[in-house]
Structure formats: structure tokens, C-alpha cells
Design a protein around this motif. Structure first.
Motif, short mmCIF file in Angstrom:
data_model
loop_
_atom_site.label_atom_id
_atom_site.label_comp_id
_atom_site.label_asym_id
_atom_site.label_seq_id
_atom_site.Cartn_x
_atom_site.Cartn_y
_atom_site.Cartn_z
N LEU B 311 4.23 -3.19 -8.70
CA LEU B 311 4.53 -4.48 -8.10
C LEU B 311 5.78 -5.08 -8.73
CD1 LEU B 311 0.98 -6.09 -7.75
CD2 LEU B 311 2.17 -4.53 -6.23
N VAL B 321 5.39 -8.45 -2.58
CA VAL B 321 4.04 -7.90 -2.42
C VAL B 321 3.09 -8.77 -3.19
CG1 VAL B 321 2.55 -5.90 -2.73
CG2 VAL B 321 4.97 -5.57 -2.28
N PRO B 323 -1.40 -10.06 -3.47
CA PRO B 323 -2.75 -9.89 -2.96
C PRO B 323 -2.99 -10.82 -1.77
CG PRO B 323 -2.78 -10.50 -5.30
CD PRO B 323 -1.38 -10.59 -4.84
N SER B 329 -8.01 -7.05 -4.13
CA SER B 329 -7.06 -6.00 -4.46
C SER B 329 -6.20 -5.58 -3.27
CB SER B 329 -7.79 -4.78 -5.00
OG SER B 329 -8.53 -5.14 -6.13
N LEU B 331 -3.41 -5.83 -0.42
CA LEU B 331 -2.09 -6.43 -0.58
C LEU B 331 -1.42 -6.73 0.75
CD1 LEU B 331 -0.73 -4.01 -3.34
CD2 LEU B 331 -1.56 -6.34 -3.69
N LEU B 352 1.45 2.15 -2.64
CA LEU B 352 0.47 1.10 -2.39
C LEU B 352 -0.36 1.39 -1.15
CD1 LEU B 352 2.77 -1.99 -3.08
CD2 LEU B 352 1.24 -0.84 -4.68
N GLN B 355 -3.87 0.10 -0.78
CA GLN B 355 -4.12 -1.34 -0.86
C GLN B 355 -3.46 -2.15 0.25
OE1 GLN B 355 -2.87 0.35 -3.60
NE2 GLN B 355 -4.64 0.35 -5.00
N LEU B 356 -2.39 -1.63 0.83
CA LEU B 356 -1.58 -2.45 1.72
C LEU B 356 -2.24 -2.62 3.10
CD1 LEU B 356 1.18 -3.81 1.31
CD2 LEU B 356 2.16 -1.98 2.67
#
Lengths: 502, 479
Positions: B311, B321, B323, B329, B331, B352, B355-356
Motif C-alpha cells: 500500500l 488504495v 480499506p 480487509s 480494498l 492486491l 482484496q480489491l
């Protein structure tokens, strides 16, 4: 009172008379001193940030206070466009259709409605005033809209109209302060400041909170309705002018190029950083951030603030003319700003105070012209945000600071020259669209003459709680420590209007 | 007689206060007894008999007041009787211990009898106290702290997919009562003698009579209590418990109006305008509380957070970026300030990909090349690619983004053939195609191919009205 009690009472009074101003000051020495110290320390955010586990405070040097931050829970809206019709538009000529009031037009107002009530100008017994315009139902939702808003009639299926909003302030300035800062008195941060404090700004080249005004006058409450109150001043609204340079003093002075400007700003910031190391005052950080933002804004602002580049079909849609500053121009600008990542765009338009004292403030003349200025642009805003896929992430809020009475105003007991209505606090209409708000619904209802709310009554605090909620904040947990206690936008009031959330 | 009755009620209501006396005094007595067995503390032994006497008397008083309170009813009977008997046994043990201490019952100082009496007394105190706690706070109150709330007492109201097809009582009203009322007016507790589980119980009403008058909600206590202002002490649900929404209250009013035995499908009942609005209000709700705000389609599974150094390194490229919320978690990324090309930016986002969930790459100079990287960001739910040089080739790469719910392709060169390539994405709900390569006449077929998605063609216009630009001067009378 029995004589025994009397003696005690008198002895008490007597002993009090020995306590002089000197005694008071002497006794207060320690207490007052500690209170003063407490404020000083809180001002340094020395004790405070512990209260604030939910929101990251950025008081460490080198962190930009406008860095984007995550909300408390995943919010539906990422930005807000708030259209405030300063002066308070008449709900009875826009959204709240009262045919019964039409039948009662010209009759004396029943005393039961006046007992114990205070009005700004109405004195004695006023006459009821029927709706001064026709209404019809529109859209699949069958929402009632007046003939004053021919364009808005076609977008009602996108919005939620709240018909029973209430406030407790019947004068413009305190009511506007209450609407935007959560308190009728000065000193609290405005909603936009709270939002930029909580979320930062997505676009580091633009301010997080922009204010645009029109109508020839700033709102009565002055600049404090976009002030930052006790929040660091970096979170206050940046007012952009609708004519000439949008932000004053942004251009490089003649003879100074951008590199030299940068060098001088860097030098000033270094001095400021030294000062911050010495005193720890967050206002110094604000100042550093503001210098840096101003430098970046030099490049970005003229571009985003220029509506001339918009294609003709967009100008046709909004009814804008780039050569003439107007509310419509500001509304188009709001769309551009939100598109570029500005969190909160606050629009104020003055001239909705339809008392009937002259034709520009008449329900059946001036109000109609004000409606013509806003109708096409606000409807275009909804459609334009929708086609750009921005309506889901942008919450649009429209309203005034209060409503207007079902009675015709009789200033000082005399008939006004034009048809007008006085300030009304019990029930007025607002609308919201996008940002996770329901589509094509009406919430709340007033009685047959539009005087009192009979169901779905909501307060100004409820509106604020709902706006914060859509952005991902629990209004009860979103606080800032000041003067020894955590403060919130909604003070100790408010609940989210769950019925309007999709 | 009436005075006597009200005094006895008062004594009963003092029970929650009085019970704490024997608890405290007797525990102190047991402590002192243990202490006094050490030579150096033997002096405290003198106070023991007085403590035991006071504790025993308080225990007897607790039993009496508790017995009176239980006469009022409203609690689970088996629980009450267990609490009652363990209370009486505890009081008896306290008296026994007292007599042993003052020597009326002769027991040797180290005799097992003395130890067992003391141990049983301690157990009795805790067990009675626990049972009493379960009565007032509900069963499982204590264990909840360890194991988390019991899933069977979940207070969320299930979503109704189609309100018109739902049955009035069993699908709509009953779940609301279950979630908001049964906790205090159900099998475990019957406050005010009222049970709201099952129509028979509802009809029976509480100790002050029936709570429902069929056909007249305004006379029904159940409805009246719901409508009281939030700060009224008679309002239901009481302060601190989640309230019903306007629509839910409206539903209950309608149900009482129709007669509570009605359990037909909603569509078979006559509906006025306000009822229809209320029903729409029930349907649009996705879930209660904050959950309803979650971006639709946002995953809920717990995942590992992305490493901070990634990040931080993205920050140096101006790639934003963060949360989606604190402590979450997942993103979201925004390329509005990126100082490198859009294609390189999305390449940097690849680490990522777990998470993205949101990516905003509006006007980020992204090309079809960049779409190759985006196609690997499989968790994406919300994707804004507007105003980029993206063609059908780029969009074709995105056919595997199964979680995708919203995609904006406005201001791109994508044509209807490209959009058709997204046909396998069953979660897709919104497609924005304003100013794209899709021709106006092609939207009809496109919409047929994506029955579950809203396809926005954009290009909205507003007509020119003479009134838009003219200034109105004089009032005209209204008809």
C-alpha cells in the motif's frame, strides 16, 4: 412556611451575603485555572486523540490531514451534493399538495393552531392561504409535484421526498446553522467539514469541501455554515467564485514563475514545520496543508472549474450559460467536482424567502422565477449523474432551512402587498436522491392544511444522521474531542431515517 | 385489604434489591471463617456469628420477597421453581451454619460437617444467584459472553423477495414479532403476562386484557404501544431495544385492520395507496441496520489484509488504495491522482487481487493492455472504466470477472458486441454505456440479453420550455 424553616432560610441567605466577589475569585482560582489548562491541552490534541479510535487523527508531522480515510463501515455514498435554497422555499407550492387548504383559502386561521406558537412576522389572526399553483401526480410512484417544477416532474421516480421535516429555529441564520452544523449557535463544524475530516479528499489536487453560492447574496448565517468550528481549519469549505477567477489569489503574481512559487512555499513550510515541532499546534499542520493544496490547486482548479468545455448537449440539459453566473452553472460545476473526487459540494442559492413583501418575494411571482432557475438544472443533475454511473455513489440533498406557513403573512398585523407565507418550523419538505436512497418514494405526511406532521416526522438531526450514515459513519460514534469531551455533528440527537434507505 | 395487597406487591418488587444482601453478607462470613482459622487472625472469629445471623435473616427475607414476586407471574415456571428451591436450601444452610457457630449444634471445629455445610452454602449462593440472573436477563445471558450471542435469538428480520407473494401473517408479521417482541413476550419470558408467539397467544392478550381489537388498530394496545413517542415509558420495544421501522409498524396496523387471523397472500388483499407505499418499504430493505448499507455484492468472508508495504509503495505512484471500511480487509482503489499510466497502475494493483473489490479508473489513460491486468482482479465487484481508450478487445478480457456487479464503460469505444461478451457474468446488475460505441437501436437487444441487469444508455435530454428562460412578472389567478 413554618417559622423554624424560615429561620434556617434566613441564616442561609445571611451567610451567602458574606461571600463577596473576592471570595468567589479566590475559590475559583484553582478550578478556573485547571479548566483553562484543559482547553489548552485539548487544543494541542494532547489527550484527545485517544477518544477517537474510530477515526484516524493525523497529528503526526508529515501526514496530510486531507489524506483519504476509510469510513467506519462500507458507505453507499462517496460524495454529497447539497443544494440549499436559502430563505426557505414554500413546500406548499412545490411538493406538499393540500387541496383542503385551497377550500379554506381566505378564512381566519383557527386559534388552536396559533396558541403558544411564535412566528417571525405573523401577528394576531392571519388568514389561511391556499396553494397558489396546480399540482399533479407524476411518475410510476405517483408523486405529487407542482406545476412550478415542470422538469423535476419527470425525474420523481429517482428521488425520495421527505414531507415532514421539522426544525426548532424560525429565523434564517440560526436555522441554517442548525441545518449545517447541528447547533443554532456559532462555533460548530459544518457537515462538509465533518465529512472531509472523516474521509479526507479523494483527489489530492482539489479541496475536499467546496462551497458555491448564487442568488446575489450569501446565506444569512454567513460563512460559519461552511466553517470548520473546532475542527482543524483545513477542513473548512473552500468557497469558489462563480465569476472571474474561481479561487482568489491562486494565480502566480506577475514576474513570479511556478518554480519560484514552489520554492518559496517549501521554505515557508519548513519554517512552519519547525514551529510545529516546537508547539505541536495542529493549526500549523493545517497551514502547511493549505499551502501545499493551494499550490496543487493552481494547476487543477482552473481546469475543473471551467464549464465552457462541456459539450452543447450538456449545457442544453442543464440550461446553463457559461457567460452568466447562475445557480444552474453551479449545479453543473458540482457534477464536475464530484466527478473529480470532491467529497462535499455545498450549494447555496439565496432568494427563496417568499414573505410577499415585494413581487420578487411573492409566492405567485418571485417564487415561480426562483423555481425556473433551479428546476431544469437540478433535474439535469440527477439525470447526468445517473448516465455517468455516478448517482449510486453521490448523495444529492435538496432543501431549505425551514418551511412556510399555510397562513398568509400579515406583517405587523397588516396585509402584505403580495401573496406570501411566513417561516414555518413544524413541517417542511426536502428531497434526497442517489447514494443508496430509495427511488420514487415519499416519506412523511402532514395534516390537511400542511401545518403539522402527522406521520414520518423527522428532525434536522435525523437528516444529518442519515447523510453521515450513507457515507459510512455512525453519527453517534463519529466524534471529535474538544474542550474535554467528544463532540458530534448531531450533538445528542438524531436517528437514521431507515425508511428512506434502499 | 387493598393497602395490604399493595404493600405485599412492594415487598415483592424489593426482591431484586434484597437478594444482594445475603449474597454479600454470607460470602463475607465464609471468608471470615476461613481467615479466622489462621492463628494470627483468630480475633475476627467474634464477628462471624453476627454476620451469619444477619446473612441468614437476609436470606429468609429474600425467600419471602421472592415468593411474593413469583406470584405475579410472567416468568418461566420451571426456572422460577428451581430458583425458589435453591434459595430456600441456601437460607436453610445459612441458618444451620449459624447454629453450628453459636454452639447450639455441637460440631468439632475440624469436623467434616462444618466444611461440607460451608461448601454447600457457597455453591447454593452462586447457583441461586445464577438462576436469578437467568430469569431477569434471559437464559444464556452468562454463557453469551463466552460463546457470543446464541444464533437462535438472532434479531435480524429476513428479507422478503417479493412482498406481494408473501403471506401476511406467517411471512411478514410473524418474523417481525419473532425478531422484535418474542424476547420478552414469548415462551421464556412473559412480561405483562403477554405472549406474542402464535395467534392463540396473541389473541389471549396480557394480564390487562386483550391487546388486539380486530379491525380497529387505533383501539389495539399492541399498535398503540408501537406508536408512542420514543421517550415514552410505555412504548414498545422499550428504550435500548431496536425499534420497528415506519413500514413495519404500518404493516402491523394493516394486519390488525384486516383481522389478525388473515394469512392470505398480500396480493389478494385490497391495498390503498399508503398500504402500497408501506409494502414497497418492506421490500426494498436489503437487511437491517448497517448491513443494508453494504455495497451490494461486497463479500463478507474474512480475508488476510494486504501487506502495508504494498500500500505504501502504491502511494508513491499516487495510486489511492484504502480499506472499504475500518477494520475491513477488502480494498478500494482510485486512480484519479496516479502519476503513471493507467495500464502500469493496474499492473501494480495485481498483488492486491485477493482484496480489491472496487476500482475507479475513470479517465486514467487506460487501454486494452491494462484490461489484461484487470481481468486478473477476480474479486472486483464495482468497476468504473469510463473515459478510457478501451475497445471490445479489452472488454472481452473481462468476461471472467465473476463477482462483478457494476461496470461503467461510458466514454469508451466498446460496442454492443463487446458488451455481449459479458453475458456469462450472472452477478452483473448495472452496465453504464453512455457515450460508448453502442448504437441507440442496439440497446433493445442488449437489454434482452441481460434481463437481470439495468443497462443505462444515457443521453438523457430535457425539453426546452419557454418558461425556462422567461421571467415571470405578474401573478395569474389559479383555478
Amino acid at each position: 412556611m413554618p417559622s423554624r424553616k424560615k429561620i434556617f432560610h434566613e441564616a442561609g441567605e445571611h451567610s451567602l451575603s458574606f461571600i463577596t466577589r473576592r471570595h468567589f475569585l479566590r475559590e475559583c482560582r484553582t478550578g478556573m485555572g485547571m479548566m483553562g489548562l484543559g482547553t489548552l491541552l485539548a487544543g494541542c490534541d494532547w489527550l484527545g486523540s485517544k477518544h477517537n479510535a474510530d477515526v484516524q487523527t493525523t497529528n503526526a508531522l508529515g501526514t496530510d490531514p486531507l489524506t483519504p480515510k476509510a469510513p467506519q463501515f462500507p458507505g453507499k455514498a462517496k460524495s454529497v451534493i447539497y443544494l440549499h435554497m436559502a430563505g426557505a422555499p414554500s413546500q406548499l407550492e412545490l411538493f406538499d399538495y393540500k387541496p383542503e387548504l385551497h377550500k379554506l383559502d381566505g378564512q381566519d386561521c383557527p386559534p388552536s393552531l396559533l396558541e403558544g406558537k411564535k412566528f417571525a412576522f405573523i401577528r394576531g389572526v392571519p388568514k389561511l392561504l391556499g396553494p397558489q399553483i396546480g399540482f399533479k401526480q407524476y411518475g410510476q410512484s405517483g408523486t405529487w409535484v407542482s406545476d412550478n417544477l415542470p422538469h423535476f416532474q419527470k425525474v420523481v421516480d429517482e428521488v425520495t421526498i421527505l414531507k415532514a421535516v421539522s426544525t426548532d429555529q424560525f429565523n434564517h441564520a440560526p436555522a441554517q446553522l442548525l441545518m449545517h452544523t447541528g447547533s443554532p449557535r456559532l462555533g460548530r463544524p459544518s457537515m462538509g467539514s465533518w465529512v472531509t475530516y472523516g474521509l479526507g479528499t479523494e483527489n489530492s489536487n482539489l479541496p475536499g469541501f467546496v462551497v458555491l453560492t448564487s442568488g446575489g447574496k450569501n446565506p444569512d448565517a454567513g460563512k460559519s455554515i461552511w466553517g470548520s468550528g473546532f475542527l482543524p481549519s483545513v477542513y473548512q469549505g473552500v468557497q469558489c467564485r462563480s465569476e472571474g477567477e474561481p479561487v482568489l489569489f491562486l494565480k502566480d503574481p506577475t514576474g513570479m514563475d511556478r518554480d519560484l512559487r514552489k520554492a518559496s512555499i517549501d521554505a515557508i513550510n519548513q519554517v512552519n514545520e519547525l514551529a510545529h515541532e516546537e508547539f505541536g499546534d495542529p493549526e500549523i499542520l493545517s497551514r502547511i496543508a493549505q499551502y501545499e493544496l493551494a499550490y496543487r490547486m493552481q494547476a487543477a482548479v482552473p481546469d475543473v472549474m471551467n464549464i465552457r468545455d462541456e459539450p452543447a448537449h450538456i449545457h442544453d440539459m442543464y440550461g446553463t450559460n457559461p457567460d452568466k453566473p447562475s445557480l444552474a452553472n453551479n449545479i453543473l460545476l458540482a457534477r464536475k467536482l464530484v466527478e473529480k473526487g470532491v467529497r462535499f459540494v455545498q450549494i447555496f442559492d439565496w432568494g427563496w424567502d417568499s414573505h410577499g413583501t415585494d413581487s420578487s418575494l411573492a409566492i405567485d411571482v418571485g417564487l415561480i422565477n426562483k423555481c425556473r432557475q433551479v428546476d431544469k438544472a437540478m433535474s439535469a443533475l440527477i439525470l447526468d449523474l445517473k448516465q455517468r454511473g455516478l448517482l449510486d455513489e453521490t448523495l444529492v440533498v435538496w432543501g431549505g432551512e425551514f418551511g412556510r406557513t399555510p397562513m398568509q403573512e400579515n406583517r405587523e398585523g397588516k396585509q402584505n402587498p403580495f401573496k406570501g407565507r411566513d417561516h414555518h418550523v413544524e413541517a417542511f419538505s426536502m428531497w434526497m436522491a442517489g447514494g443508496g436512497i430509495k427511488q420514487g418514494t415519499t416519506f412523511g405526511e402532514t395534516d390537511d392544511i400542511g401545518y403539522n406532521a402527522i406521520n414520518g416526522k423527522v428532525s434536522v438531526y435525523d437528516i444529518q444522521a442519515t447523510i453521515l450514515n450513507q457515507l459510512g459513519f455512525d453519527h453517534e460514534k463519529f466524534t471529535y474531542p474538544f474542550q474535554g469531551r467528544p463532540f458530534r455533528l448531531t450533538d445528542v440527537h438524531g436517528s437514521v431515517i431507515r425508511d428512506v434507505i434502499a | 385489604m387493598k393497602i395490604l395487597l399493595s404493600i405485599s406487591t412492594l415487598i415483592g418488587h424489593l426482591h431484586p434489591l434484597v437478594v444482594h444482601l445475603p449474597l454479600g453478607i454470607l460470602l463475607a462470613a465464609l471468608g471470615i471463617w476461613l481467615m479466622s482459622r489462621k492463628q494470627e487472625h483468630s480475633a475476627v472469629r467474634h464477628s462471624l456469628r453476627w454476620l451469619l445471623l444477619a446473612g441468614a435473616v437476609a436470606a429468609v427475607l429474600s425467600c419471602i420477597s421472592g415468593y411474593i414476586l413469583s406470584g405475579e407471574g410472567g416468568y418461566d415456571e420451571t426456572m422460577v421453581s428451581r430458583h425458589q428451591w435453591s434459595g430456600i436450601v441456601t437460607a436453610a444452610l445459612a441458618i444451620l451454619f449459624y447454629f453450628v457457630e453459636i454452639g447450639k449444634i455441637k460440631v468439632h471445629e475440624d469436623h467434616l460437617f462444618r466444611y461440607s455445610t460451608a461448601t454447600l452454602l457457597a455453591i447454593g449462593l452462586f447457583w441461586t444467584g445464577h438462576l436469578g440472573g437467568s430469569l431477569t436477563h434471559g437464559e444464556g445471558y452468562l454463557t453469551e459472553a463466552l460463546s457470543g450471542p446464541d444464533p437462535s435469538t438472532d434479531d435480524t428480520i429476513p428479507t422478503v423477495a417479493n412482498v406481494q407473494e408473501a403471506k401476511l401473517y406467517s411471512d411478514l408479521v410473524q418474523p417481525i414479532l419473532q425478531a422484535r417482541c418474542i424476547g420478552c413476550h414469548g415462551p421464556a419470558k412473559q412480561k405483562g403476562g403477554l405472549r406474542l408467539d402464535g395467534l392463540d397467544n396473541i389473541r389471549k392478550g396480557g394480564k390487562d386484557g386483550p391487546v388486539i381489537v380486530d379491525g380497529t388498530p387505533e383501539k389495539s394496545e399492541l399498535v398503540k404501544r408501537l406508536l408512542l413517542p420514543a421517550d415514552d415509558e410505555h412504548r414498545m420495544p422499550p428504550k435500548g431495544k431496536p425499534s420497528l421501522t415506519q413500514a413495519q409498524i404500518g404493516l402491523i396496523q394493516w394486519w390488525v385492520k384486516l383481522g389478525i387471523s388473515t394469512d392470505k397472500k398480500v396480493k389478494e388483499m385490497p391495498q390503498s395507496d399508503s398500504v402500497r407505499r408501506m409494502l414497497a418499504g418492506l421490500q426494498n430493505r436489503t437487511a437491517e441496520g448497517h448491513a443494508g448499507l453494504l455495497i451490494p455484492g461486497l463479500p463478507v468472508a474474512q480475508i488476510k489484509a494486504a501487506p502495508d508495504q504494498i500500500l505504501d509503495s502504491l502511494k508513491t505512484f499516487g495510486i489511492l488504495v484504502m480499506p472499504v471500511a475500518h477494520g475491513n480487509s477488502y480494498l478500494m482503489a482510485n486512480l484519479v491522482n496516479t502519476n503513471i499510466s493507467g495500464d502500469s497502475s493496474v499492473m501494480l494493483l495485481l498483488p492486491l487481487k485477493e482484496q480489491l473489490v472496487e476500482l475507479k479508473a475513470s479517465g486514467a489513460a487506460l487501454t486494452d493492455e491494462g484490461c489484461r491486468y484487470i481481468s486478473q482482479l477476480k474479486k472486483l465487484v464495482w468497476l468504473k472504466l469510463d473515459n478510457n481508450k478501451i475497445s471490445d478487445k479489452g472488454v472481452a478480457l473481462m468476461a471472467g470477472l465473476d463477482s462483478l456487479r457494476t461496470i461503467s464503460l461510458t466514454g469508451t469505444q466498446v460496442t454492443s458486441n463487446g458488451v455481449m461478451g459479458l453475458g456469462k457474468l450472472t452477478n452483473l446488475r448495472e452496465i453504464f454505456l453512455f457515450h460508448s460505441g453502442v448504437q441507440a437501436q442496439e440497446f433493445v437487444t442488449l437489454r434482452k440479453s441481460f434481463p437481470q441487469a439495468r443497462i443505462d444508455s444515457g443521453g438523457y435530454t430535457q425539453e426546452f420550455l419557454a418558461s425556462d428562460t422567461t421571467i415571470f412578472k405578474k401573478p395569474i389567478p389559479v383555478k
